[in-house]
Enzyme design. Structure first.
Site, PDB file in Angstrom:
ATOM      1  CB  SER A 111      -9.271  -0.153   0.557  1.00 28.41           C
ATOM      2  OG  SER A 111      -7.958  -0.671   0.486  1.00 28.41           O
ATOM      3  CE  LYS A 165       1.481   2.179  -0.894  1.00 25.19           C
ATOM      4  NZ  LYS A 165       1.839   0.826  -0.442  1.00 25.19           N
ATOM      5  CG  ASP A 183       1.925  -0.728   3.084  1.00 23.93           C
ATOM      6  OD1 ASP A 183       0.727  -1.017   3.238  1.00 23.93           O
ATOM      7  OD2 ASP A 183       2.346  -0.057   2.128  1.00 23.93           O
TER       8      ASP A 183
END
Ligand code: NDP
Length: 273
Positions: free
Chosen positions: A17, A66, A102
């Site tokens: 990332s 998450k 996502d």
């Protein structure tokens, strides 16, 4: 002034990332930094609070946080709310606004990069974990003719059916529940490929010329992709495009400018052999 962004997760040893967002910033001329922050299992909120106090403008969130990010948010946008998980946040004073890109990243990769329209197609999604859950609303929004979710633990698939069937033509069940049905797009959203395992998907599901997509990336020809290729899939792909596309959605949401994704996908792809 340079704006700060970060990925929070654990472990982050091999994360791509910072490279992806650094390249997006360079490409679009945005003045920002993007760092990787590892937090202990019980330390998500503390790490985010510290990052915000130091001026952090937004974060991506990865495993195992998450769900914690879902609880941390002050505002949940629809995709995050339905997914029950958050992979992106932006901060505005006391507000922590939460998204989940996502599934949209996956849809963009399938449709825009791989050229497979989902509208009117027969789509099979393997798995009922966080990634599958996040994909359901973006998939159903494309109005496939049929969307089938198969999972090893059948009640988990059925629970997704109960939650999402109001959004489109969704059927759920186990791996042996669908006879000889064939699909134009088969997406492996299980984690089986991480361990070199094959979900018990019947060979018959792959329509001649279909797209087979494995969310796992960087593993080359996984057992799932090998089975698909041998069963007649016309195209196979791994999840590197999804990773780059969800990052591009986050970047555009934070900065109001959309970076090009193709050069990075090509640079980060490994051969599927
Ligand atoms: P979860 O742990 O939430 O879910 C795992 C799923 O895989 C469950 O449905 C589980 O079934 C199933 N599963 C695991 N092993 C097997 C097996 N041997 N046979 C059949 N089913 C199996 O994981 P996530 O949903 O968060 O992630 C799934 C995968 O997607 C991961 O590999 C992850 O790396 C990848 N991913 C890729 C992204 C990208 O950007 N490319 C983004 C997000 C995730 P059961 O319910 O029966 O246990």
């Amino acid at each position: 002034m340079t704006d700060r962004y970060a990925l929070i997760g654990m472990p982050l040893g091999h994360t791509k990332s910072p490279l992806i967002h650094g390249e997006f910033a360079r490409q679009t001329g945005q003045d920002l930094t993007y760092e990787a922050i590892e937090a202990p299992a019980d330390g998500f909120a503390t790490a985010v609070d510290r990052f915000r106090a130091a001026g952090g403008r937004g974060i991506n969130v990865t495993l195992p946080f998450k769900i914690e990010a879902f609880a941390y948010a002050t505002e949940l946008l629809e995709r995050a709310r339905l997914a029950g998980a958050v992979n992106c946040m932006k901060f505005d004073g006391d507000r922590a606004i939460a998204e989940n890109f996502d599934g949209l990243g996956l849809v963009n990769d399938i449709q825009l990069n791989l050229g497979c329209a989902m509208r009117g197609g027969r789509v099979l999604l393997l798995g009922a974990g966080g990634a599958a859950r996040g994909a359901l609303l973006p998939f159903l929004e494309q109005e496939p003719e049929a969307l089938v979710v198969m999972n090893r633990t059948v009640p988990k698939a059925r629970a997704l059916g109960a939650q999402f069937s109001a959004y489109g033509n969704l059927t759920t069940g186990g791996y042996s529940d669908f006879g000889e049905r064939r699909f134009d797009i088969v997406v492996n959203a299980t984690s089986a490929s991480l361990r070199g395992e094959l979900p018990p998907v019947p060979r018959a599901v792959f329509a001649e010329g279909c797209l087979a997509y494995d969310l796992v990336y960087g593993k080359g020809l996984t057992p799932f992709l090998r089975l698909a290729r041998d069963a007649g899939a016309g195209r196979i792909a791994d999840g590197i495009g999804m990773l780059v596309e969800q990052a591009a959605e986050a970047f555009a949401w934070w900065r109001g400018v959309r970076p090009a994704t193709q050069p990075l996908i090509e640079r980060l792809s490994v051969p599927l052999t």
